[in-house]
Every structure is written in structure tokens, then in C-alpha cells.
Enzyme design. Structure first.
Site, PDB file in Angstrom:
ATOM      1  N   SER A  41      35.753  76.643  41.629  1.00 47.98           N
ATOM      2  CA  SER A  41      34.416  76.486  41.050  1.00 47.98           C
ATOM      3  C   SER A  41      33.925  77.768  40.385  1.00 47.98           C
ATOM      4  O   SER A  41      32.972  77.740  39.604  1.00 47.98           O
ATOM      5  CB  SER A  41      33.406  76.131  42.150  1.00 47.98           C
ATOM      6  OG  SER A  41      33.793  74.965  42.800  1.00 47.98           O
ATOM      7  N   CYS A 159      27.146  68.557  64.756  1.00 44.01           N
ATOM      8  CA  CYS A 159      26.027  67.624  64.573  1.00 44.01           C
ATOM      9  C   CYS A 159      25.988  66.524  65.645  1.00 44.01           C
ATOM     10  O   CYS A 159      24.919  66.056  66.029  1.00 44.01           O
ATOM     11  CB  CYS A 159      26.111  66.981  63.198  1.00 44.01           C
ATOM     12  SG  CYS A 159      27.695  66.206  62.890  1.00 44.01           S
ATOM     13  N   HIS A 252      23.104  60.260  63.167  1.00 42.45           N
ATOM     14  CA  HIS A 252      24.039  60.039  64.274  1.00 42.45           C
ATOM     15  C   HIS A 252      23.237  59.491  65.463  1.00 42.45           C
ATOM     16  O   HIS A 252      22.255  60.098  65.904  1.00 42.45           O
ATOM     17  CB  HIS A 252      24.703  61.350  64.693  1.00 42.45           C
ATOM     18  CG  HIS A 252      25.751  61.856  63.739  1.00 42.45           C
ATOM     19  ND1 HIS A 252      26.111  61.218  62.580  1.00 42.45           N
ATOM     20  CD2 HIS A 252      26.542  62.959  63.799  1.00 42.45           C
ATOM     21  CE1 HIS A 252      27.069  61.900  61.967  1.00 42.45           C
ATOM     22  NE2 HIS A 252      27.336  62.963  62.689  1.00 42.45           N
ATOM     23  N   THR A 338      22.767  65.738  58.795  1.00 39.99           N
ATOM     24  CA  THR A 338      22.891  66.834  57.808  1.00 39.99           C
ATOM     25  C   THR A 338      21.623  67.685  57.762  1.00 39.99           C
ATOM     26  O   THR A 338      21.621  68.738  57.147  1.00 39.99           O
ATOM     27  CB  THR A 338      23.267  66.344  56.384  1.00 39.99           C
ATOM     28  OG1 THR A 338      22.194  65.585  55.853  1.00 39.99           O
ATOM     29  CG2 THR A 338      24.545  65.529  56.397  1.00 39.99           C
TER      30      THR A 338
HETATM   31  N1  LIG Z   1      32.072  66.396  62.439  1.00 42.18           N
HETATM   32  C1  LIG Z   1      30.852  65.678  62.230  1.00 42.18           C
HETATM   33  C2  LIG Z   1      29.947  66.447  61.335  1.00 42.18           C
HETATM   34  C3  LIG Z   1      29.122  67.334  62.160  1.00 42.18           C
HETATM   35  O1  LIG Z   1      28.915  68.501  61.893  1.00 42.18           O
HETATM   36  C4  LIG Z   1      31.106  64.308  61.687  1.00 42.18           C
HETATM   37  O2  LIG Z   1      32.249  64.068  61.268  1.00 42.18           O
HETATM   38  O3  LIG Z   1      30.202  63.477  61.707  1.00 42.18           O
END
Ligand SMILES: N[C@@H](CC=O)C(=O)O
Length: 362
Positions: A41, A159, A252, A338
Site C-alpha cells: 500500500s 474481542c 459477539h 470491532t
Molecule cells: N478473533 C476474533 C476477532 C477478535 O479480535 C474473531 O475471529 O471474531
């Protein structure tokens, strides 16, 4: 009002990098002055480098469109002299990320990272600011090891853990001892949209590489103790997880069962959740949710569509708390993967680091 700290983003073109850009567009303390990515990039404008792969629902902010993208390796000296600290959201093999983060830290650039490469480095704090702000203490030992005065690395956890760890943390005094969690993870966690991952439409994939180990172990590091400049992970509760990819864009969800040393009442649990707050709330950090945890009484909540953006995606929504025939209780948690789970969580860490004097203007 003092001048804003100058921020660089390493790995600015991917999904988490794009999130950083949208969150920092009008940030009161930080200003994005430099974007860097891999050699592919480099030399292009940001708009050219992203090349139609802008994944946010809002338009690309005007201020980044014409910004040049630097090569995070070859333009190292230029980057180091231009910034007060960097966010790292690169997508490379772990050993290369570790070396890259250490290289910047050793050049006196604090690194706030979304990556997993340094999550188990003993003197690198892995922080959820509401849960373990005291782990920042190990930065002093890390600076000694690196031979730096300003430079260090600080990371955020995966996450997946953010939909249940804050809930368990608020109940620490009751001694959670055994936890079974199943996570239902959105496709943006893999950096993808449905257009890029059509296999996920109307589908479930019961495998996310490396995710179950992270989901079981990382909460224990957050609950660890600082001893002799290192974080020693906690040994309880025992956590076992299954992580499943589901056809959801963002958010999530976790379905959780828990046993306690000292079983609380349902009312006690809800009261602890609703009143839980931490240092970010006390300091009124710019990205801190006012109420970190909300408890929803309705039987059909939390729902991704209705609740994922609670507190601008920085809060956690809980619901369906009930006694269980095998465990003490079960409940459901939801967090934005996110925002709180990635870029938003890292921005909140940077705000805490600034408020505590760990990152300053050069
Ligand atoms: N690895 C996770 C992302 C989290 O940081 C996912 O795949 O959902």
C-alpha cells in the site's frame, strides 16, 4: 486546551484500521497524522490503498482520503519522528508483529496494539480499562527491559471475551469458580463482510482458529496480579469455551453458565451489573461508556440488531439471567466486536494511558 497527541496507525487499511480512523476523526485528545501499512500500500494515497474495500457503514472521512500511506518498515525513521504514539492493527505473522511492535517501542514510540502477539509477554499490560487498569504498572519494568524512557507496548485482549468477562468481573466477590461459555461471533471479527465471505450467508461454522484457547485463558490474565514487574495470571475460575462463527455482521454474543463459591441471589447479581463502573467512568475518559453494563429484563434481549450499539458500541448488554439445574446461573452477553472488542477498546486504553501520564507529547 493543550494540543492533541499525534497518532500514527500501523495497518490502517484493514477493517480494524478503518475503525480507528472513524473513531479518531474528531477525537478531543488525539489526531491521526500518519498512516502506515505494508509495502503493497505504501506510496499510494489512503483512498487508493483501500481501493474500494472501505467496510464501514459511514463514508470514508475526507481528512484521510489524500493522506499518503507510508511503509511501516522502510519509512520507519519518518514515522518515528512524526508521531507521539501509534495504534497497531497489522495483519502479519505473530513473530513479525512482535518484532515490529518492539522495534517501535525501542525507538521511544508507545504502541497500543490490537494484536495478540504480545498478549502473553509478562511485562506487557493487556488491559480492559474498567477491569485491570492497575496492570499499567508493569510498563516501568518493560521500559527497563527495552532500555526506553517513553517507549512501551500495551495491548487489548481478544474481542470474544468482552461479552462475558466484564459480567464475571462485576461478580468477583462471589468467587466465580467454573464457567462454560459458547460464543456466537460476527463475521467482522474475521475482518470480513458478507460480500467478501458469501459462504457465511445463512450458515454457521463451528470453528474459529485459536479462538477457544484465547477465550478460556485471556480472562485469567486480566484477573492476574502484578508481582515484580510482571503479570501473574489468575488460576480461577476454570473456563471452557466453544466459539462459533454466525451470520451476523457486527456483535459477539456469549451464552454463559457459571458456578460460584458463594452463590449470590439474582437480585444481587443484577444490582452488581447495573452499578459496575471503573476508572474510565470515574475519569470520564472521552470514549468511556457512562454505564459499562446494561441488564435487559425482556426475555428476548440482548439482541444483536437492537443492542449491539449500546453506549456507542462501548458497553456490554446482558440478559436472560436465570437459575440453572446444573450450574448456579446462566445468562447471555453481547458486545460490539470491532468497537469495544477492537479499535474502540484500544482507543479507551490510549485515553487511560494519556490520563495516567504514560503517553505524552514528545
Ligand atoms: N478473533 C476474533 C476477532 C477478535 O479480535 C474473531 O475471529 O471474531
Amino acid at each position: 486546551m493543550s494540543e492533541k497527541l499525534r497518532v500514527g496507525i500501523l495497518g490502517g487499511t484493514g477493517m480494524v484500521g478503518q475503525r480507528f480512523i472513524t473513531l479518531l476523526e474528531n477525537h478531543p485528545w488525539f489526531e491521526v497524522v500518519l498512516l502506515a501499512a505494508s509495502g503493497r500500500s505504501a506510496g499510494k494515497s489512503y483512498e487508493e490503498a483501500v481501493d474500494g474495500r472501505w467496510k464501514m457503514t459511514c463514508p470514508m472521512p475526507e481528512f484521510v482520503k489524500k493522506m499518503p500511506v507510508y511503509d511501516m518498515d522502510k519509512d520507519f525513521d519518518k514515522i518515528v519522528e512524526s508521531v507521539d504514539f501509534v495504534f497497531c492493527a497489522v495483519n502479519m505473522p505473530k513473530n513479525e508483529i512482535k518484532a515490529l511492535e518492539e522495534r517501535y517501542a525501542k525507538a521511544e514510540v508507545p504502541v497500543v496494539s490490537n494484536n495478540s502477539a504480545n498478549r502473553w509477554t509478562e511485562d506487557v499490560p493487556m488491559v480492559v480499562p474498567e477491569i485491570n487498569p492497575e496492570h499499567l504498572e508493569v510498563i516501568e519494568a518493560q521500559r527497563k527491559r527495552l532500555g526506553t524512557k517513553r517507549g512501551f507496548i500495551c495491548v487489548k485482549p481478544n474481542c470474544s471475551i468482552q461479552s462475558y468477562t466484564p459480567a464475571l468481573n462485576a461478580l468477583k466477590e462471589f468467587g466465580p469458580k467454573l464457567v462454560v461459555a459458547t460464543t456466537y461471533q460476527a463475521i467482522s471479527g474475521a475482518g470480513k463482510t458478507f460480500a467478501q465471505w458469501p459462504e457465511m450467508v445463512e450458515n454457521i461454522i463451528p470453528y474459529i482458529g485459536g479462538e477457544e484457547e484465547k477465550s478460556e485463558k485471556e480472562p485469567l490474565r486480566l484477573w492476574g496480579e502484578v508481582k515484580d514487574g510482571k503479570v501473574v495470571p489468575a488460576t480461577t475460575p476454570q473456563i471452557t469455551c466453544q466459539c462459533i462463527r454466525v451470520p451476523v455482521l457486527d456483535g459477539h454474543t456469549a451464552a454463559v453458565f457459571v458456578n460460584f463459591e458463594k452463590k449470590p441471589t439474582k437480585e444481587q447479581i443484577i444490582e452488581k451489573w447495573r452499578n459496575f463502573k471503573g476508572v474510565p467512568q470515574e475519569l470520564e475518559l472521552p470514549s468511556a461508556p457512562k454505564h459499562f453494563i446494561q441488564y435487559l429484563e425482556e426475555d428476548d434481549r440482548p439482541q444483536v440488531k437492537l443492542d449491539v450499539n449500546y453506549e456507542n458500541g462501548m458497553g456490554v448488554s446482558l440478559g436472560r439471567l436465570r437459575e440453572d439445574a446444573v450450574f448456579d446461573y446462566k445468562f447471555v452477553g453481547l458486545s460490539h466486536n470491532t468497537l469495544r472488542g477492537a479499535a474502540g477498546g484500544a482507543v479507551l486504553i490510549a485515553e487511560l494511558l494519556k490520563a495516567k501520564g504514560y503517553i505524552t507529547a514528545k
